[in-house]
Motif scaffolding. Structure first.
Motif: not given
Length: 123
Positions: A43-66
Motif C-alpha cells: 500500500e505504501r509503495i503503491s501510493e508513493i510510486k517511488p523511483d527507487v527503494i532502499l531496503m534495510d535487511n533488519w527492518i521490522p516486522d517481516e525483514g528486508g528479504i520478505i
C-alpha cells in the motif's frame, strides 16, 4: 513541491541512518520518504510510486528479504528498483536472495550511495 522530483523510499529502523540519508538525498533534489518498519509495504509503495527503494535487511516486522520479495511479486511495483542495504557481511547473497536490484554495504559513503542509485536507475 516539485512534481518532477525523483522519489525515494527508505526502509530502515535506524533513525540516524534515516536522517543522514534524508539530508544527503534532499540536497540532491530527491523527495524522500522514510519508514522504520515495512508493514503495509504494498500500500505504501503503491501510493508513493517511488523511483527507487532502499531496503534495510533488519527492518521490522517481516525483514528486508520478505519485504523485497513481496514488492517483486506485485506486477505494478516489481519494476521499481530495490537497493538492499545492510551492515551484514553476506549482503550480496542476501540481496540476491531477496531479489533486490542492487546492494549497498553499511557503513557507506556518499559516492557509493550515488553510484548504487545511479546503477539501478539506468537499468
Amino acid at each position: 513541491m516539485n512534481k518532477s522530483a525523483k522519489k525515494i523510499v527508505i526502509f530502515d529502523d535506524d533513525e540516524d541512518i534515516l536522517s543522514i540519508c534524508v539530508y544527503i538525498l534532499e540536497e540532491q533534489g530527491w523527495e524522500v520518504y522514510t519508514y522504520t518498519n515495512c508493514n503495509n509495504i504494498v500500500e505504501r509503495i503503491s501510493e508513493i510510486k517511488p523511483d527507487v527503494i532502499l531496503m534495510d535487511n533488519w527492518i521490522p516486522d517481516e525483514g528486508g528479504i520478505i519485504a523485497t520479495q513481496t514488492l517483486k511479486k506485485e506486477e505494478s511495483l516489481q519494476q521499481i528498483p530495490v537497493i538492499y542495504f545492510s551492515a551484514n557481511s553476506d549482503i550480496q547473497l542476501l540481496a540476491e536472495h531477496a531479489g533486490a536490484d542492487g546492494y549497498l554495504a553499511k557503513p557507506f559513503d556518499l559516492e557509493e550511495l550515488d553510484r548504487v542509485i545511479g546503477d539501478v536507475m539506468v537499468k
